[in-house]
Design a protein around this motif. Structure first.
Motif, PDB file in Angstrom:
ATOM      1  N   ASP A  96       0.547  -1.674   0.375  1.00  0.00           N
ATOM      2  CA  ASP A  96       0.194  -0.503   0.419  1.00  0.00           C
ATOM      3  C   ASP A  96       0.935   1.384  -0.183  1.00  0.00           C
ATOM      4  O   ASP A  96       0.129   2.033  -0.679  1.00  0.00           O
ATOM      5  CB  ASP A  96      -0.983   0.258   1.115  1.00  0.00           C
ATOM      6  CG  ASP A  96      -2.251  -1.128   0.953  1.00  0.00           C
ATOM      7  OD1 ASP A  96      -2.228  -1.774   0.023  1.00  0.00           O
ATOM      8  OD2 ASP A  96      -3.123  -0.847   2.081  1.00  0.00           O
ATOM      9  N   GLY A  97       1.897   1.120   0.662  1.00  0.00           N
ATOM     10  CA  GLY A  97       2.515   2.313   0.716  1.00  0.00           C
ATOM     11  C   GLY A  97       4.129   2.206  -0.387  1.00  0.00           C
ATOM     12  O   GLY A  97       5.157   3.072  -0.794  1.00  0.00           O
ATOM     13  N   ILE A 146      -3.923  -6.922  -4.430  1.00  0.00           N
ATOM     14  CA  ILE A 146      -2.606  -6.600  -4.264  1.00  0.00           C
ATOM     15  C   ILE A 146      -2.094  -6.437  -6.137  1.00  0.00           C
ATOM     16  O   ILE A 146      -0.964  -5.231  -5.782  1.00  0.00           O
ATOM     17  CB  ILE A 146      -1.703  -8.552  -3.595  1.00  0.00           C
ATOM     18  CG1 ILE A 146      -2.225  -8.026  -2.926  1.00  0.00           C
ATOM     19  CG2 ILE A 146      -0.460  -7.851  -3.886  1.00  0.00           C
ATOM     20  CD1 ILE A 146      -1.718  -6.909  -1.255  1.00  0.00           C
ATOM     21  N   LEU A 155      -1.810   2.245  -2.694  1.00  0.00           N
ATOM     22  CA  LEU A 155      -3.357   2.301  -2.447  1.00  0.00           C
ATOM     23  C   LEU A 155      -3.998   3.839  -2.792  1.00  0.00           C
ATOM     24  O   LEU A 155      -4.834   3.717  -3.759  1.00  0.00           O
ATOM     25  CB  LEU A 155      -2.752   2.346  -1.326  1.00  0.00           C
ATOM     26  CG  LEU A 155      -4.755   2.549  -0.598  1.00  0.00           C
ATOM     27  CD1 LEU A 155      -5.728   1.597  -1.604  1.00  0.00           C
ATOM     28  CD2 LEU A 155      -5.238   1.979   1.145  1.00  0.00           C
ATOM     29  N   PHE A 156      -2.834   5.140  -2.658  1.00  0.00           N
ATOM     30  CA  PHE A 156      -3.294   6.202  -2.940  1.00  0.00           C
ATOM     31  C   PHE A 156      -3.910   6.614  -4.693  1.00  0.00           C
ATOM     32  O   PHE A 156      -4.237   7.194  -4.944  1.00  0.00           O
ATOM     33  CB  PHE A 156      -2.611   7.287  -2.038  1.00  0.00           C
ATOM     34  CG  PHE A 156      -2.990   7.623  -1.039  1.00  0.00           C
ATOM     35  CD1 PHE A 156      -3.890   8.890  -1.148  1.00  0.00           C
ATOM     36  CD2 PHE A 156      -1.907   7.075   0.231  1.00  0.00           C
ATOM     37  CE1 PHE A 156      -4.314   8.900   0.331  1.00  0.00           C
ATOM     38  CE2 PHE A 156      -2.311   7.338   1.411  1.00  0.00           C
ATOM     39  CZ  PHE A 156      -3.589   7.613   1.385  1.00  0.00           C
ATOM     40  N   LYS A 157      -3.156   5.722  -5.483  1.00  0.00           N
ATOM     41  CA  LYS A 157      -2.464   6.154  -6.506  1.00  0.00           C
ATOM     42  C   LYS A 157      -3.693   5.435  -7.195  1.00  0.00           C
ATOM     43  O   LYS A 157      -4.681   5.127  -8.272  1.00  0.00           O
ATOM     44  CB  LYS A 157      -1.338   5.473  -7.472  1.00  0.00           C
ATOM     45  CG  LYS A 157      -0.265   7.190  -6.685  1.00  0.00           C
ATOM     46  CD  LYS A 157       0.714   6.814  -7.934  1.00  0.00           C
ATOM     47  CE  LYS A 157       1.900   7.790  -7.168  1.00  0.00           C
ATOM     48  NZ  LYS A 157       3.111   7.823  -7.020  1.00  0.00           N
ATOM     49  N   TYR A 158      -4.174   3.884  -6.564  1.00  0.00           N
ATOM     50  CA  TYR A 158      -5.269   3.129  -7.072  1.00  0.00           C
ATOM     51  C   TYR A 158      -6.768   3.178  -6.902  1.00  0.00           C
ATOM     52  O   TYR A 158      -7.213   4.189  -5.880  1.00  0.00           O
ATOM     53  CB  TYR A 158      -5.504   1.654  -6.450  1.00  0.00           C
ATOM     54  CG  TYR A 158      -6.328   0.951  -5.810  1.00  0.00           C
ATOM     55  CD1 TYR A 158      -6.118   0.238  -6.714  1.00  0.00           C
ATOM     56  CD2 TYR A 158      -6.773   0.250  -5.273  1.00  0.00           C
ATOM     57  CE1 TYR A 158      -7.211  -0.797  -7.800  1.00  0.00           C
ATOM     58  CE2 TYR A 158      -7.923  -0.960  -5.979  1.00  0.00           C
ATOM     59  CZ  TYR A 158      -7.934  -1.279  -6.792  1.00  0.00           C
ATOM     60  OH  TYR A 158      -9.032  -1.870  -6.622  1.00  0.00           O
TER      61      TYR A 158
END
Lengths: 163, 423
Positions: A96-97, A146, A155-158
């Motif tokens: 996620d990071g 994943i 995660l923030f770009k997903y």
């Protein structure tokens, strides 16, 4: 993705040895990197190079939720961890990071790959090539979510709504 | 569906979910502390540089903040982190910030139940691995890292793979000298450090019905040491009473359906349970106290979210009453409310008369951060949750994990001691 292996042939490498508790107050990524693996291997910093991979046994990253652990390793230049299995928070923090790739391997790869071997990881084929020994292993494919988060770059770009 | 599936289905707006489904669940409560908070602030700084707006949180009323790991501030850097955290909560309008030195504060997981911050049926996430603790109130309680907590603060939801559930059935009431800590150490010894990995560990049966809410909190707390995503107990009247005493009455009790499915059922008899320890250097390296190695202890530590709730202090006081400690012994109540009750009910006097040092609530020595860490070669018996190399201090120190009763009995003798020898 190519790199050389640093091998810790043991299970349960926990976050207390990856980055000891006394450094939890530190949030400077470069400083955290200087303490990576301090609890396990005092020679880690003389060994590790940009692009290296760590290979280890079962339950890598067990213990605390500290994101300091994947941060410290990635800021030393470690691009992937190859392990028989991962503890859940370390695994999702890594992905996620977007700090490093957690690659699940099988017993053959674990036994066959040695310290210093040059490895090529191809996640599109779920394949790990040992260039040094001219051997090829399968990695466990990423689950769908994943794979998508890794492809997006964290995660923030997903964008789940675009699925 | 079982209780966790029902909570995650409700949280993700679906009529049903099954193990391995991936859902984005709406979060009801989110917690961060003086380690994960500054980590989240760092993520916010990164996002700002990437042009992602961090001007507003999704809902500051659903966020609460604890100060626990490095308080009272261990050094300048820890003090700076507390200032950063205070500036953050002020900037974003987070009102529930439990500050040390201003009344109630304590270890985040202890505050979660002492202050009724989490309700049965909630999807609760926290920036700490022992967030699992609060599943004892019937919530889905799960630990996350800084990036994930930052995501929750901005979006109000987060992804989960619906876990399969291991059901641990405990039959009958525990004997007086056996505590919930002994039960969870026994279970971890049986299934291993990754025996519950990615799964829910649910506890039930007549032994759990008989248990206090605080004992159930101990069980759920250490599901983390088996790698579990969460621990949970279906809420009953005891939970309702516990919460209403703390001013919380508005919640729905979610329980599993009668045809709920569990991937595996484990059964334990309370009458067969014994006082347990985990030997260095792993929580799953367990044995019964009767088979403990004969080591000279340097210290007994009664603290942490695992082992310094009121009931834990009461159990330790029962042993220490009228006795003197033979080794350095520290008692650190896990929250001010517990400290206060311990004072009002005479426990602090028992501890001080026994020669114990009583300290303030802190995660401090449990994670090897400060306030009582171990020197090279020192050996400690501790009511905490982990004993990996270096966990409580020097890499060559050793920690034995035990119940508060065993830690107190061992404080009196200087050796690992079965409480029955002193009761």
């Amino acid at each position: 993705m190519r790199g050389n292996i640093i091998k810790y042939p043991r299970d349960n490498i926990d976050t207390d040895v990856i980055i000891p508790g006394q450094y939890l107050k530190v949030h400077d990524y470069a400083e955290l990197a200087t303490h990576a693996m301090e609890g396990l291997d005092p020679d880690f910093h003389s060994k590790v190079k940009e692009g290296d991979f760590i290979l280890s046994g079962k339950n890598f990253g067990c213990g605390s939720s500290r994101e300091h652990a994947p941060i410290a390793l990635s800021h030393c230049g470690v691009k992937a961890i190859l392990a028989l299995s991962f503890a859940r928070i370390f695994y999702r923090n890594s992905v996620d990071g977007a700090f490093l790739l957690p690659i699940e391997i099988d017993q053959d790869a674990y036994d066959g790959i040695s310290e210093g071997d040059e490895i090529d990881i191809d996640i599109s084929k779920n394949e790990i090539k040992n260039i040094t020994k001219n051997q090829t292993y399968k990695m466990k494919p990423f689950s769908e979510i994943i794979g998508k988060i890794i492809a997006a770059g964290g995660l923030f770009k997903y964008k789940p709504d675009q699925d | 569906m079982n209780i966790v599936e029902k909570i995650l289905a409700r949280g993700s707006g679906k009529s049903s979910v099954a193990p391995d489904d991936v859902v984005f669940a709406d979060v009801d409560k989110v917690m961060m502390h003086d380690v994960s908070g500054p980590g989240v602030i760092k993520v916010f700084d990164k996002l700002k540089k990437q042009g992602i707006s961090v001007d507003k949180l999704w809902d500051p009323t659903k966020v609460w903040v604890a100060e626990d790991h490095f308080v009272p501030s261990a050094d300048k850097m820890s003090a700076e982190n507390i200032v950063k955290l205070s500036n953050f909560t002020k900037q974003y309008g987070i009102e529930k910030h439990f500050k040390y030195g201003m009344g109630q504060y304590g270890i985040c997981h202890t505050i979660s139940h002492e202050e009724a911050m989490v309700m049965p049926g909630d999807v609760y996430v926290g920036g700490d691995s022992h967030t699992n603790t609060t599943g004892a109130l019937g919530a889905f309680a799960c630990g996350l890292g800084h990036t994930d907590i930052a995501y929750v603060l901005l979006h109000g939801n987060i992804w989960f793979k619906v876990p399969e559930t291991y059901y641990f059935k405990l039959n009958g009431k525990l004997p007086d000298h056996v505590m919930a800590k002994d039960v969870i150490l026994k279970i971890i010894g049986d299934i291993g450090n990754d025996g519950g990995a990615y799964r829910t560990m649910q506890f039930g049966g007549s032994g759990i019905d008989e248990m206090s809410v605080e004992s159930r909190l101990t069980l759920c707390n250490m599901t983390t040491e088996a790698g579990a995503k969460n621990g949970i107990v279906e809420p009953d009247q005891k939970v309702v009473d516990y919460l209403s005493k703390r001013g919380a009455t508005n919640f729905n009790l979610v329980t599993g359906d009668s045809d709920a499915e569990y991937s595996k059922i484990f059964e334990y008899e309370s009458s067969e349970m014994e006082p347990m320890i985990s030997k260095p250097f792993s929580p799953d390296n367990t044995c019964v106290v009767g088979e403990a190695p004969s080591v000279e202890l340097d210290k007994s530590y009664i603290g942490s979210c695992t082992g310094a709730k009121y009931e834990d202090l009461e159990a330790a006081a029962k042993i220490l009453k009228g006795r003197k400690v033979k080794i350095r012994t520290e008692v650190l109540p896990a929250a001010i409310s517990i400290y206060q009750r311990a004072m009002e009910n005479g426990l602090l006097k028992i501890f001080l008369d026994a020669g114990v040092t009583v300290g303030p609530p802190t995660c401090g020595a449990c994670c090897g951060a400060h306030m009582g860490v171990l020197a090279k070669d020192e050996i400690c018996i501790s009511t905490t949750n982990r004993n990996f190399p270096g966990r409580m201090g020097h890499i060559e120190s050793q920690t034995y994990l035990s119940s508060p009763m065993v830690a107190a009995a061992s404080a009196v003798t200087g050796k690992i001691t079965d409480p029955r020898d002193l009761l």
